[in-house]
Design a protein around this motif. Structure first.
Motif, PDB file in Angstrom:
ATOM      1  N   VAL A 158     -14.692 -53.576 -32.411  1.00 45.29           N
ATOM      2  CA  VAL A 158     -15.819 -54.480 -32.226  1.00 45.29           C
ATOM      3  C   VAL A 158     -16.701 -54.477 -33.467  1.00 45.29           C
ATOM      4  N   SER A 159     -17.409 -55.570 -33.649  1.00 46.07           N
ATOM      5  CA  SER A 159     -18.461 -55.633 -34.657  1.00 46.07           C
ATOM      6  C   SER A 159     -19.756 -55.993 -33.956  1.00 46.07           C
ATOM      7  N   LEU A 160     -20.854 -55.483 -34.477  1.00 44.92           N
ATOM      8  CA  LEU A 160     -22.177 -55.714 -33.901  1.00 44.92           C
ATOM      9  C   LEU A 160     -23.093 -56.249 -34.983  1.00 44.92           C
ATOM     10  N   ILE A 161     -24.052 -57.096 -34.599  1.00 44.22           N
ATOM     11  CA  ILE A 161     -25.125 -57.445 -35.515  1.00 44.22           C
ATOM     12  C   ILE A 161     -26.436 -57.377 -34.742  1.00 44.22           C
ATOM     13  N   GLN A 175     -20.255 -43.480 -33.998  1.00 43.91           N
ATOM     14  CA  GLN A 175     -19.637 -42.574 -34.962  1.00 43.91           C
ATOM     15  C   GLN A 175     -18.182 -42.266 -34.574  1.00 43.91           C
ATOM     16  N   LEU A 176     -17.948 -42.056 -33.282  1.00 44.02           N
ATOM     17  CA  LEU A 176     -16.573 -41.831 -32.807  1.00 44.02           C
ATOM     18  C   LEU A 176     -15.694 -43.046 -33.107  1.00 44.02           C
ATOM     19  N   MET A 177     -16.223 -44.240 -32.825  1.00 43.70           N
ATOM     20  CA  MET A 177     -15.458 -45.455 -33.057  1.00 43.70           C
ATOM     21  C   MET A 177     -15.210 -45.671 -34.546  1.00 43.70           C
ATOM     22  N   ALA A 178     -16.227 -45.389 -35.357  1.00 49.45           N
ATOM     23  CA  ALA A 178     -16.082 -45.578 -36.810  1.00 49.45           C
ATOM     24  C   ALA A 178     -15.012 -44.651 -37.384  1.00 49.45           C
ATOM     25  N   SER A 179     -14.886 -43.464 -36.818  1.00 46.40           N
ATOM     26  CA  SER A 179     -13.893 -42.509 -37.325  1.00 46.40           C
ATOM     27  C   SER A 179     -12.473 -43.012 -37.120  1.00 46.40           C
ATOM     28  N   HIS A 181     -11.909 -46.438 -37.244  1.00 47.22           N
ATOM     29  CA  HIS A 181     -11.966 -47.809 -37.782  1.00 47.22           C
ATOM     30  C   HIS A 181     -12.039 -48.853 -36.668  1.00 47.22           C
ATOM     31  N   LEU A 182     -12.883 -48.568 -35.679  1.00 46.12           N
ATOM     32  CA  LEU A 182     -13.004 -49.451 -34.516  1.00 46.12           C
ATOM     33  C   LEU A 182     -14.345 -50.166 -34.433  1.00 46.12           C
ATOM     34  N   VAL A 183     -15.243 -49.941 -35.394  1.00 44.87           N
ATOM     35  CA  VAL A 183     -16.544 -50.584 -35.294  1.00 44.87           C
ATOM     36  C   VAL A 183     -17.104 -50.876 -36.673  1.00 44.87           C
ATOM     37  N   HIS A 184     -17.848 -51.950 -36.739  1.00 44.85           N
ATOM     38  CA  HIS A 184     -18.601 -52.307 -37.934  1.00 44.85           C
ATOM     39  C   HIS A 184     -19.946 -52.842 -37.467  1.00 44.85           C
ATOM     40  N   VAL A 185     -21.020 -52.438 -38.148  1.00 48.76           N
ATOM     41  CA  VAL A 185     -22.372 -52.848 -37.758  1.00 48.76           C
ATOM     42  C   VAL A 185     -22.967 -53.766 -38.816  1.00 48.76           C
ATOM     43  N   MET A 213     -32.712 -47.623 -40.138  1.00 47.01           N
ATOM     44  CA  MET A 213     -31.520 -47.765 -39.309  1.00 47.01           C
ATOM     45  C   MET A 213     -30.261 -47.743 -40.164  1.00 47.01           C
ATOM     46  N   ILE A 214     -30.286 -48.532 -41.234  1.00 49.66           N
ATOM     47  CA  ILE A 214     -29.126 -48.612 -42.127  1.00 49.66           C
ATOM     48  C   ILE A 214     -28.789 -47.230 -42.675  1.00 49.66           C
ATOM     49  N   ARG A 215     -29.817 -46.521 -43.094  1.00 51.39           N
ATOM     50  CA  ARG A 215     -29.607 -45.183 -43.654  1.00 51.39           C
ATOM     51  C   ARG A 215     -29.028 -44.228 -42.611  1.00 51.39           C
ATOM     52  N   ALA A 216     -29.581 -44.275 -41.394  1.00 48.41           N
ATOM     53  CA  ALA A 216     -29.112 -43.383 -40.329  1.00 48.41           C
ATOM     54  C   ALA A 216     -27.660 -43.672 -39.969  1.00 48.41           C
ATOM     55  N   LEU A 217     -27.291 -44.938 -39.913  1.00 45.00           N
ATOM     56  CA  LEU A 217     -25.913 -45.313 -39.587  1.00 45.00           C
ATOM     57  C   LEU A 217     -24.954 -44.913 -40.701  1.00 45.00           C
ATOM     58  N   SER A 218     -25.331 -45.215 -41.935  1.00 47.32           N
ATOM     59  CA  SER A 218     -24.446 -44.911 -43.057  1.00 47.32           C
ATOM     60  C   SER A 218     -24.251 -43.413 -43.233  1.00 47.32           C
ATOM     61  N   GLU A 219     -25.273 -42.616 -42.907  1.00 46.12           N
ATOM     62  CA  GLU A 219     -25.139 -41.160 -43.005  1.00 46.12           C
ATOM     63  C   GLU A 219     -24.133 -40.601 -42.009  1.00 46.12           C
ATOM     64  N   LYS A 220     -23.865 -41.362 -40.947  1.00 46.98           N
ATOM     65  CA  LYS A 220     -22.849 -40.980 -39.970  1.00 46.98           C
ATOM     66  C   LYS A 220     -21.502 -41.665 -40.258  1.00 46.98           C
ATOM     67  N   ASN A 221     -21.385 -42.235 -41.465  1.00 50.57           N
ATOM     68  CA  ASN A 221     -20.150 -42.903 -41.896  1.00 50.57           C
ATOM     69  C   ASN A 221     -19.796 -44.112 -41.032  1.00 50.57           C
ATOM     70  N   ILE A 222     -20.824 -44.762 -40.514  1.00 50.72           N
ATOM     71  CA  ILE A 222     -20.645 -46.013 -39.773  1.00 50.72           C
ATOM     72  C   ILE A 222     -20.858 -47.151 -40.771  1.00 50.72           C
ATOM     73  N   PRO A 223     -19.843 -47.977 -41.018  1.00 51.36           N
ATOM     74  CA  PRO A 223     -19.975 -49.022 -42.041  1.00 51.36           C
ATOM     75  C   PRO A 223     -21.009 -50.083 -41.655  1.00 51.36           C
ATOM     76  N   VAL A 224     -21.852 -50.428 -42.625  1.00 54.46           N
ATOM     77  CA  VAL A 224     -22.945 -51.364 -42.370  1.00 54.46           C
ATOM     78  C   VAL A 224     -22.932 -52.493 -43.405  1.00 54.46           C
ATOM     79  N   THR A 225     -23.037 -53.702 -42.916  1.00 56.35           N
ATOM     80  CA  THR A 225     -23.279 -54.872 -43.758  1.00 56.35           C
ATOM     81  C   THR A 225     -24.675 -55.390 -43.453  1.00 56.35           C
TER      82      THR A 225
END
Length: 355
Positions: A158-161, A175-179, A181-185, A213-225
């Motif tokens: 899934v992708s979220l915006i 974070q589990l999904m990102a590990s 490759h199941l999610v993009h924010v 928010m962006i910083r917190a997500l990216s620090e957990k290796n969750i890809p952010v656009t």
């Protein structure tokens, strides 16, 4: 159905208008002057959806399937392209869109049913596109959280915006999904000017919080656009370079932008907002919008509706690409999510569940 569009001014909301939808037949008008009144309370209607996953064929958006757990959005962004959808409910795309909300209370059940359908072929699903899946009512209802749980159980990408810090509530699951490759924010970033933010997006968190928010997500290796959206002539366009730099420094992997879109009822709502808050520059703003859309405030032509055409649109495009190159950030592309992991888990009672 009749609609009272008398001279009311709503305080604490994005729009000050009860503009009728384009399908309304009877409209009641009065000659009263506009006067301030208390903001209407938010009403939530619970809907039992029959279907949830919808598809589109638009060539200028990077997904085909989407899921929306809510109709309407309490953030109250005056520019929201989804406002006209409230007209299909015989409600105002104005004040009703942000105060008369619908929650698809059985969304999780229908989502799982559709994922289990024998004909379903896995591909990425965009979650919360028409309206923010993390708008304030999600804090209590947790429909988005339930959809993410199901997506992870099925390994459905899934992708979220969003523009809401409530997404951080689900950072463990993301974070589990990102590990795998199941999610993009995607995070929508409009301005770092708090006064402008309160006027444009009255019930959304300010830009400084979105950077956190962006910083917190990216620090957990969750890809952010980050999507710098919307870009509005002479309102927030001067922030383009600052927003690109701040986004990348906060950890965004990619950055994109979208010019202001004014489909259907959004145009008169935005014009009213513009003359209210920026009366001295309103006509200049509108003139530049028309210059990008062939003399109109909006054209829905694919390939042009997101960026516009003409001298000013080219100027913004050049500034954006220069700012992105300066920060050495990737060009925005479709998210590389992994569909190969999709698997329908056994349910209680299934024969395979015995092994």
């Amino acid at each position: 159905m009749s609609r009272d569009v008398s001279g009311k001014r709503f305080q604490g909301r994005g729009t000050m208008s009860a503009i009728p939808g384009r399908f309304e037949v009877h409209i009641i008008e009065t000659e009263n002057d506009f006067h301030p009144v208390s903001s209407p309370e938010t009403e939530i209607r619970y809907e039992y959806a029959k279907t949830l996953i919808t598809s589109n064929q638009s060539p200028d958006i990077p997904f085909r399937l989407s899921v929306n757990p809510y109709r309407g959005c309490e953030h109250g962004c005056i520019y929201c392209f989804a406002r006209p959808t409230h007209a299909y409910l015989d409600l105002s795309p104005g004040i009703d869109f942000e105060t008369r909300l619908t929650a698809k209370i059985n969304a999780a059940e229908i989502f799982e049913k559709e994922l289990r359908h024998p004909n379903y072929q896995c591909q990425p699903i965009a979650l919360g596109i028409n309206t923010d899946a993390y708008q304030p009512i999600e804090k209590e209802l947790k429909i988005t959280r339930s959809l993410l749980n199901i997506a992870y159980a099925y390994r459905q990408p899934v992708s979220l915006i969003t523009k809401s810090s409530l997404i951080l509530r689900d950072i463990d699951l993301l974070q589990l999904m990102a590990s795998e490759h199941l999610v993009h924010v995607g995070v929508s970033l409009t301005t770092l000017d708090n006064d402008l933010s309160r006027r444009l997006e009255p019930r959304a968190v300010p830009g400084s919080v979105r950077l956190k928010m962006i910083r917190a997500l990216s620090e957990k290796n969750i890809p952010v656009t980050v999507m710098i959206a919307p870009v509005i002539p002479f309102i927030n366009d001067h922030e383009m370079e600052t927003l690109v730099q701040a986004s990348v420094e906060a950890g965004a992997e990619r950055v994109g932008y979208v010019m202001l879109r004014l489909p259907h009822e959004v145009a008169p709502l935005f014009e009213d907002w513009l003359h209210t808050y920026f009366p001295l520059r309103a006509e200049r703003v509108l003139s530049h919008l028309r210059s990008m859309h062939g003399g109109q405030l909006y054209q829905g032509e694919f390939g042009k509706r997101m960026t516009g055409t003409g001298v000013y649109a080219d100027f913004i495009r050049q500034r954006f690409h220069l700012a992105r190159r300066k920060m050495s950030v990737e060009e925005r592309k479709s998210e590389q999510l992994d569909c190969s992991r999709f698997q329908v888990p056994p349910q209680c009672g299934d024969q395979m569940a015995l092994f």
